[in-house]
Write an enzyme that holds these catalytic residues in place. Sequence first.
Site, PDB file in Angstrom:
ATOM      1  N   SER A 102      53.889  94.912  65.182  1.00  0.00           N
ATOM      2  CA  SER A 102      53.113  95.706  64.221  1.00  0.00           C
ATOM      3  C   SER A 102      51.630  95.372  64.189  1.00  0.00           C
ATOM      4  O   SER A 102      50.821  96.166  63.717  1.00  0.00           O
ATOM      5  CB  SER A 102      53.682  95.519  62.807  1.00  0.00           C
ATOM      6  N   LYS A 157      55.083  97.413  53.289  1.00  0.00           N
ATOM      7  CA  LYS A 157      53.697  97.167  53.687  1.00  0.00           C
ATOM      8  C   LYS A 157      52.721  97.859  52.740  1.00  0.00           C
ATOM      9  O   LYS A 157      51.663  97.296  52.393  1.00  0.00           O
ATOM     10  CB  LYS A 157      53.483  97.643  55.119  1.00  0.00           C
TER      11      LYS A 157
END
Length: 773
Positions: A680, A723
């Site tokens: 990521s 997130k």
Amino acid sequence: MERRIPKRLAVLTVEDLVVFPGMIVPLVVKDERSIKLIDWVLATQDKIVGSFTLKSPKLDERDEHNFYHIGVASIVLKMLRFPDESVRIIIQGVERIKIQKIIERDPFMKAEIKPLREKTKKKKDLELEALVRSVGNAFQQIVKRAPYLPEELQISAMNISSPGKLADLVASNLNLSAKEKQELLEICDPKERLAGLVPILAKEENILGLGEKIRSDVKTEFGKSQREYFLREQLKAIKKELGEKDDRTVEIEEFKKKIKTVGLPKEAKEVAEKEVNRLERIPPAAAEYTVCRTYLDWLTSLPWKKESKDNLDIKRAKKILDEDHYDLKDIKERMLEYLAVRKLKTDTKGPIICFAGPPGVGKTSLGMSIARALGRKFVRFSLGGVRDEAEIRGHRRTYVGALPGRIIQQINRAGSKNPVFMLDEIDKIGADFRGDPAAALLEALDPEENKHFSDHYLDVPFDLSKVMFITTANIVDPILPALRDRMEVINLPGYIAEEKIRIAKNWLIPRQVKENGLSEKYVKFTDSAILEIIQGYTREAGVRNVEREIASCIRKVAKEVASGKANKTIINKKSLLKFLGPPKFFHELREMEGEIGVATGLAYTPYGGTIMFIEAIKMKGESKISLTGKLGDVMKESAQAALSYVRSFAKKLKVAENFFDNTDIHIHFPEGATPKDGPSAGVAIVTALVSLLKGKPINPGIAMTGEITLHGKVLPVGGIREKVIAAKRAGIKTVILPEWNRKDLEEVPAYVSRGIKFKFVKRVADVISIALK
């Protein structure tokens, strides 16, 4: 008549034996030197040999220091030769002797000796006479009680008038070590020898008395057991005559009654009836009787047909779930759906659900709340650290102390076949040589198979289809894929600050006020104080540490109230310093002003979403890249891919094409003690590198996530909800996401995404144009 002792004698050493004057001893002689010695002695006129005791059997008998120099002159009475070339002799001790000097060593040892004659007193000695009587009487008593001494020794002791001979007779026949006997042999004075025997005889009498007591106790216990057996048999006969039943008969009849009434399935009923018939034939004293009875006890006590009646009032259930937990919309909706289906179809199978999320968000307590809403019993079993497959499915009955597995044990404890069964920490199961517990759960957690769940101990199927299994995990990746496939995974995201404030006000503070013996009239928290606790004193996705810090404040208030303070304490942001000390954490973004080569990434961990800074610097070197921060292999590969992309597209990105020549690049991920992995961070690494090479700072209010390819495409990643919550918690204003993750924003609540701008990108170039000032 005293026998004349020659001044020179052959030296015969003996092992573990002390010869006393007057004592007749048989000996076996095997070595060549000793046989020659015996032959020489028998050839002499006197046939006398000096017998001396070796200090240790392992020592060399030819060394004069290895045997005692005080021994006994002994006459050889008889000798026999055997086919194995050994010689048997019988010797009789005559008189104590002492070696003066060794005169010959080969072919055997000879020595000059000196007789040690006893001193005889003509004058009457009363003390000596008392010792003679005391030793004689004590020895006679020992002979009577000791099984290893012949009775003839009593008569011998009575007929000996010489104190010295009596002492030698007693010493030679007592059960003493060779060293102790040698010490007595070396005492020439009869009076002293007799005095030395007194404590030895007293000790021997005590030992013999203790042995008799032990034998008597054993005999008494054995007699008591026999007596009890006869009494029990008589009691049985009396009860039979009176028409009464004994305990065993009552127990067996009770089992038969239970088998008919507990609703056993056909197969289980046949097994139970067979075991009862077997129990009737086994004697109660047999070990198998207890094993059989315990098995029947388990078989007849399980809730084969007992069920809790579900409360299908959907409005009531929703109210209970809202009372106990804030938000968690997906889970509450799923439970209400289950209730609705149960209302329409009563034979619905129990769902198998997995709550996945960071610690402290309420997974375990949610299971209790669901049980309360449904009106079912709640049981819980923590799988963390379980390594033995038998913990799940039980042990075979052939093992000593065998028991059913924990699933059957908890069902029995619940007393219902349809409880809410929580299997906590399913992602932390271990596996070793005792089997894999996760594999043992495959049958229990399969709606198509658990109707016939087989426990090794019961060995008959038990229906688990009505049980509502709820498992919990921090992260689903470690769970066995086949097991994960059987469960409906519902993710629980972490909480943002606004949610934590509500949870603290509505649940945590009232609970801690009550637990610490206070009431609302004594303490109040302002919203600013709660927010400061959340941001300055804790850093977590859940609310466990928030509750701990709140509890710490309330305890200090309780101390003041207990000391006599009656006023209400209002805890605000300023007074927190007094209660909790200085803040433990700082807000990273507050300190950032936009630096060259520093990008803000978003990461997903087992403990929820978090922000992560990526720092890049360059220096003169040999075209090397250094990566630090305890990175996993995937993250290291992302960094390599980012560098390759920047080098390949340097012209398009408007950076020097030879930037890597004679230059080292160091990429660091702060919080170096925390392990990091995953793809990521790809876009954040590229952005940090381009910012470094262009000399342009990155906007600190922008965070990003996404995987990159070598050709500059931005690929989708997971954990978007977590997130975004982490970005909200950190005060991020703009979040850059891959275009493919646009659909995942639907899972993010509106109050979380409010105030955040989302930029969706397909290529790395789009990220750079947004992020660089």
